[in-house]
Design an enzyme around this catalytic site. Structure first.
Site, mmCIF file in Angstrom:
data_model
loop_
_atom_site.group_PDB
_atom_site.id
_atom_site.type_symbol
_atom_site.label_atom_id
_atom_site.label_comp_id
_atom_site.label_asym_id
_atom_site.label_seq_id
_atom_site.Cartn_x
_atom_site.Cartn_y
_atom_site.Cartn_z
ATOM 1 N N GLU A 215 84.117 60.603 64.479
ATOM 2 C CA GLU A 215 84.975 59.874 63.533
ATOM 3 C C GLU A 215 86.106 59.204 64.316
ATOM 4 O O GLU A 215 86.366 59.574 65.458
ATOM 5 C CB GLU A 215 85.594 60.848 62.521
ATOM 6 C CG GLU A 215 84.617 61.354 61.494
ATOM 7 C CD GLU A 215 85.294 62.228 60.446
ATOM 8 O OE1 GLU A 215 86.491 62.512 60.582
ATOM 9 O OE2 GLU A 215 84.607 62.617 59.491
ATOM 10 N N HIS A 257 89.422 61.842 56.834
ATOM 11 C CA HIS A 257 90.177 62.982 57.316
ATOM 12 C C HIS A 257 91.491 62.580 57.958
ATOM 13 O O HIS A 257 91.701 61.452 58.359
ATOM 14 C CB HIS A 257 89.344 63.756 58.324
ATOM 15 C CG HIS A 257 88.116 64.344 57.736
ATOM 16 N ND1 HIS A 257 88.155 65.244 56.713
ATOM 17 C CD2 HIS A 257 86.816 64.140 58.014
ATOM 18 C CE1 HIS A 257 86.930 65.592 56.402
ATOM 19 N NE2 HIS A 257 86.093 64.923 57.162
#
Lengths: 305, 415
Positions: A215, A257
């Site tokens: 990510e 996130h």
């Protein structure tokens, strides 16, 4: 073989009496995990579905030698629980809570480091060695767990819990099993980033290939690429990096996130992909290409059972 | 990230032992003139907005007299700086600069602990400094269990060429900044410039203090110092974002919803799991779809909150369809979400014949969820027989059909 957890691992569950923890503990035991004790301050002496509960890690470990702890405690209490487990000498600690304050995260990582203890998480969905044992919430109940995961030669590491499971499912659907899947945690700071777990897969004879789900943000993928470049990991790596949408977003915008914050050009998906490719990883642009890339990496010797 | 207003951050710095310029915050040009008079001498007039690069944006003006301060305030108040409307100003004593340094404390994902960064070439944008001369910025890792000693501050700064009385005072400032970073559980504390005056005083002339939303429950006192405009990230929260934030704060468990409105979007995405949501946004972009929202919620007893937020989404005028769901594994009792959606559809009276709504859930509670969806005419329920990409393809095609004035059923998908 596998890494971190198998059918011999003796596990203590912190926060075992919470509804979610209790359900997951049931799923873990149904899957074959050896849960030896629970820890809930103030609830010592109770019995939770046949698991004896203790007030502290110290008292639990006095009665039940254990190898690992899984923490289902709320974010605000996660640091104290993890530090207590580390000080009590539990060798591996898995922290599931999401939204742990960053200063607490840094403290628990520092304590684990000092105690020589491996810390996975926080914000980890769990760890599973398919067909052997699991810790945390990964997979949920037995039917779903058996649908998603099967035993095999691929080590999977993911910063996203859900997408790591989805990756395993894509592989399992095509007959490609996993040795161990670790949800390393979605925060920028985690106890065990990719580069600290890859050497375990390097040593594991059953693991023939590793899949990384990355990510934006942090330096997890950059460090993995560096490890590969330095010869610290020699097995084939297949990687997918989510978050290309962030590349075009204005500075400071973050979806997903906490780790997915692009600051000052570092930690961008494009850079991560380039470094991983340079280090020899097969980087795919579409998640659905992961199984084919894994099959290519495993080579002609691999046949799905 | 929640950001403390600069004037309030400076008050915190000051009480931690770091000198800051004399200053007053004001909301009118007249007050700006009074503040300048009270300070005496030349001042700086700064827009209090949670954005960087204020100097370049013309949001910091110099004024030599109270009249000039009043003029500067007239220019700044009501202006929009990097998307943020200017509501308050900081009128500050202009300090006599001998040197400008850069100082920050933040977390480092490599060492996984606090990291102090310092440059003797502060006062400029740190990004451009890094490009031109990366060696000008030095890093010092701090063991959070040991903390940062004065001696370590002194030797770190001495190695950067700071010397004399300034060295001692800069070290004190660094030690105090680290203590404030820890006490407030900040994500970032940045002082740029940290000024050495021509009388060897060390003054924090500008600063940024970003807190940790996850730690605010321990800091009721700091909550009041936050600039609520910083909650929207690079721009103030949009009206719908503000309403969702209110819902999130009023329905327990609080602080469990993450919602972003995306400009010019058409398809509301309500996807649980940060990584999955991110991947879905990527997928939509690749397929040419226009996401209108990113909305994620933490598993738990979420039905009421999900219901209220779904109503907000259905009321967004630009939204022409929706895709809700989660990864296959989610242990989140998906029937709660589907029931919330069905209730929201019923209450708002949205016509699903003209507004395609796909839910793709699988896992715990899936069967019950499918039954609930069956009781909501037009709501399309997909399970694990369909991948996330296929669900995305389907909603994009259906919205395109609706935009052409056709029925979305013509675009495929089980009615």
């Amino acid at each position: 073989m596998s890494i971190l957890v198998d059918e011999t691992t003796r596990v203590v569950v912190a926060g075992i009496t919470g509804w979610q923890a209790r359900a997951h503990t049931g799923f873990m035991r149904a899957y074959g995990t050896r849960v030896v004790a629970g820890v809930v301050p103030g609830r010592g002496g109770e019995d939770c579905d046949g698991v004896p509960v203790y007030d502290s890690f110290a008292s639990a470990l006095g009665e039940h030698p254990a190898d690992a702890a899984v923490l289902f405690v709320p974010a605000a209490a996660a640091a104290e629980s993890a530090i207590e487990a580390a000080v009590a000498g539990v060798g591996m600690i898995l922290v599931c809570a999401e939204g742990v304050p960053q200063h607490d995260v840094a403290r628990m990582i520092a304590h684990a480091r000092r105690a020589g203890v491996r810390l996975v998480g926080p914000n980890s969905q769990g760890i599973i060695s398919p067909g052997r044992a699991k810790m945390g919430g990964t997979g949920g109940d037995l039917p779903v767990t058996n649908l998603l995961f099967r035993r095999g030669p691929v080590g999977v590491l993911s910063r996203s819990g859900g997408m790591g499971s989805e990756t395993c499912w894509l592989l399992s659907r095509e007959g490609v099993g996993q040795s161990t899947y670790v949800s390393v945690g979605g925060d920028a700071m985690v106890g065990a980033p990719f580069s600290e777990l890859m050497p375990l897969f390097e040593e594991d004879p059953e693991t023939e290939c590793v899949v990384l789900f990355g990510e934006p943000g942090s330096c997890a993928e950059e460090d993995a690429a560096r490890l590969m470049g330095e010869g610290g990991f020699t097995k084939p790596v297949v990687a997918f990096i989510a978050g290309m949408v962030n590349e075009s977003a204005p500075q400071g915008v973050s979806f997903g996130h906490a780790a997915a914050i692009i600051e000052r050009g570092e930690g961008s998906p494009a850079r991560k992909k380039a470094l991983l490719r340079e280090a020899g990883a097969a980087v795919v642009e579409d998640m659905r290409e992961i199984p084919d890339a894994v099959r290519d990496a495993l080579g002609a010797g691999f046949f799905a059972p | 990230m929640p950001r403390v207003f600069e004037d309030r951050a400076k008050a915190l710095l000051n009480s931690a032992g770091v000198r800051v310029p004399k200053g007053h915050s004001v909301t009118t040009p007249l007050e700006a003139a009074e503040a300048a008079r009270a300070i005496g001498g030349p001042v700086m007039v700064k827009a209090l907005v949670p954005a960087g690069k204020r100097g370049k944006a013309g949001a910091i003006l110099a004024a030599d007299t109270p009249d000039e301060a009043e003029e500067a305030a007239k220019k700044l108040l009501g202006r929009v700086v990097h998307h943020f409307p200017v509501k308050r100003l900081l009128v500050e004593e202009r300090v006599a600069i001998a040197q400008e340094w850069y100082l920050s404390v933040a977390f480092d994902s490599a060492s996984r602990g606090p990291l102090v960064m310092f440059s003797a070439e502060g006062g400029v944008e740190i990004e451009s400094l890094l490009e031109e001369n990366p060696d000008a910025l030095r890093r010092m890792e701090v063991d959070i269990l040991e903390g940062l000693s004065e001696e370590r501050c002194v030797s770190f700064l001495r190695a950067m060429g700071v010397h004399g009385e300034g060295l001692y005072r800069a070290a004190m400032a660094l030690e105090a900044c680290y203590a404030l970073f820890r006490r407030t559980e900040a994500r970032v504390l940045e002082v740029n410039p940290l000024v050495l005056t021509d009388t060897d005083e060390v003054i924090a002339a500008a600063c940024v203090l970003d807190l940790d939303a996850d730690a605010l429950f321990r800091h009721a006192d700091l909550k009041e110092l936050l600039d609520e405009d910083s909650d929207g990230g690079w721009r103030p929260p949009t009206p719908v974002e503000a309403r969702v934030a209110e819902i999130d704060a009023s329905i327990p468990p609080i602080n469990t919803a993450r919602f972003t409105e995306i400009e010019d979007g058409e398809i509301a995405l309500m996807w649980s799991g940060g990584g999955g949501g991110l991947y879905l946004l990527d997928t939509m972009a690749r397929l040419g779809g226009k996401p209108a929202t990113a909305f994620d919620i933490t598993p738990g007893p979420l039905e009421e909150k999900y219901f209220e937020i779904t109503k907000e989404i259905l009321a967004m005028p630009n939204v022409k369809g929706a895709l809700a769901g989660s990864n296959i594994t989610s242990f989140s009792r998906v029937q709660l979400k589907v029931r919330a959606i069905a209730r929201a559809v019923e209450e708002t009276g949205v016509d699903l014949a003209k507004f395609p709504f796909i839910v793709r859930f699988a896992g715990a509670g899936g069967e019950e969820a499918r039954e609930i969806a069956a009781g909501c005419p037009g709501l399309q329920y997909l399970g694990d027989e369909v991948t996330l990409e296929e669900a995305a393809e389907r909603i994009i095609a259906q919205v395109e059909a609706v935009k052409r004035g056709e029925s979305w059923m013509s675009a495929g998908g089980a009615p």
